[in-house]
Motif scaffolding. Sequence first.
Motif, PDB file in Angstrom:
ATOM      1  N   GLY A 148      59.966  36.693  15.795  1.00 53.30           N
ATOM      2  CA  GLY A 148      59.209  35.976  15.361  1.00 53.30           C
ATOM      3  C   GLY A 148      59.525  34.583  15.353  1.00 53.30           C
ATOM      4  N   GLU A 170      55.900  32.853  14.224  1.00 50.57           N
ATOM      5  CA  GLU A 170      54.839  33.568  14.208  1.00 50.57           C
ATOM      6  C   GLU A 170      55.146  34.788  13.133  1.00 50.57           C
ATOM      7  OE1 GLU A 170      52.107  33.720  15.911  1.00 50.57           O
ATOM      8  OE2 GLU A 170      52.381  32.201  17.231  1.00 50.57           O
ATOM      9  N   THR A 171      54.300  34.972  12.025  1.00 48.65           N
ATOM     10  CA  THR A 171      54.616  35.896  10.771  1.00 48.65           C
ATOM     11  C   THR A 171      53.211  36.447  10.524  1.00 48.65           C
ATOM     12  OG1 THR A 171      54.601  34.606   8.920  1.00 48.65           O
ATOM     13  CG2 THR A 171      56.662  34.771  10.043  1.00 48.65           C
ATOM     14  N   SER A 175      51.052  31.186  11.955  1.00 48.80           N
ATOM     15  CA  SER A 175      52.018  30.649  12.768  1.00 48.80           C
ATOM     16  C   SER A 175      52.148  29.315  12.773  1.00 48.80           C
ATOM     17  CB  SER A 175      51.461  30.811  14.404  1.00 48.80           C
ATOM     18  OG  SER A 175      50.334  29.994  14.598  1.00 48.80           O
TER      19      SER A 175
END
Length: 463
Positions: A148, A170-171, A175
């Motif tokens: 991530g 990125e979660t 983002s």
Amino acid sequence: MEIEFYGAAGEVTGSCHVLRTGSHTVLLDCGLIQGSRRDEARNADPFPFDAADIDAVVLSHAHLDHSGRLPLLVKRGFRGPVFAQNATGELVAILLADAAHLAERDAEYHSRKTGKQVKPLFTVAEGAEVMRQMRGVKYHEIFDVVPGVRARFRDAGHILGSCAAELFIETEAGSRTVVFSGDLGQYDTPILRDPDPIDEADVVLMESTYGNRRHRDREATVREIGEIIRAARASQGNILIPAFAIGRSQEVLYQLGKHYEEWGLDRFQIFLDSPMAVEASRVYWENSHLYDEEASRLRSGNGGMPLLPNLRLTRDTEDSIAINRLRAGAIIIAGSGMCNGGRIIHHLKHNLPSEKNHVIIVGYQAYGSLGRRLVDGAERVRIHRTDVAVKATIHTVGGLSAHGDLEDMSRWYGHMKGHPPVYLVHGERDSQAAFKTHLQERFGCRVALPEPGETLDLSRLPG
């Protein structure tokens, strides 16, 4: 998805910030606190997080105020990778070994003196253990930090291998692109390339060391050094240059070589009195692919950098001690850069009491350091439990600073589209306040001055 500001929030040294994504935790730097004895005693304090919970470290550059607590992190349970530009990894090995050696020596001395067992902050073996976890990365190469989080190093122009880090997160919460400046250098400096422009970010963690200052023009600074050398020759005195072993020592040698005939340096004995600076100079030599155009041209055209035929590299303690028998005609480059330890302390003790001598300060001096007291005009200083009169002339030549000034930092930030919000770190509060005003007036951006322990919720940022 958040960033907790820890070290170097509201102060210059001890860089360390915590990035949490919800499932992983990443440190941005893990540096020593430097300055007064009280400040440095804080290095032994517990981290405000569990070291074993840290999954990875992203390291901006090798200076100890950014890398120096990595051995403590490992000793306390960190087992993940430390990502650094390749040259940074080489320099970190040198710096940690030297710092550990000094810590072991000081601990042994205080143990003998007090009769009580004094432990060093970390040992040579513990410093070496960090290198097992070091992962070298090239500039501009995107790499995975943790699931991530990806990152890319961009040249920060501060010292060899120094980086601004782009972090692509990125979660499930969204983002974000976070840019961590590390320490930014000046534009148009010898040897190093200019800081790389970065096009965009959602938020910028930015240093502010000289956010309230414009450095003197570099050419004027070089002329001033020439004038100091002529004055020392006329007064039949010595010149002391406290310089960080990595960065400033190499630039000082570069300038002395470039102006060797013009400044009449054949009349001096020149000493690089630092085993660590000698080793760091080797790393600079072996990484010539990172040089700027002028330095690359000089290296290829001359078969090497500008030469100093009267340069002596003093590795041994006995050779260093012998320098202090010279009453005139010596130029001594030695660490530490803030005069808080190392061989420069002994040279200052012997040379400060004479008005014939000169001290050239070429880098930032933290509050509480001996170097700061000299810059601030102290008439007497305490060295090795002895009061020493300051009769030598103290010169501050900020144009050689490894840190960019407010114009350099503004120029770097100004490349970013939309002028994203800025969180100023790595600066004293007066410098940060001035730089905040400057950025707001120039770019209309939002600027914050985080406190230690303050948390930034990245999910609430526009993006």
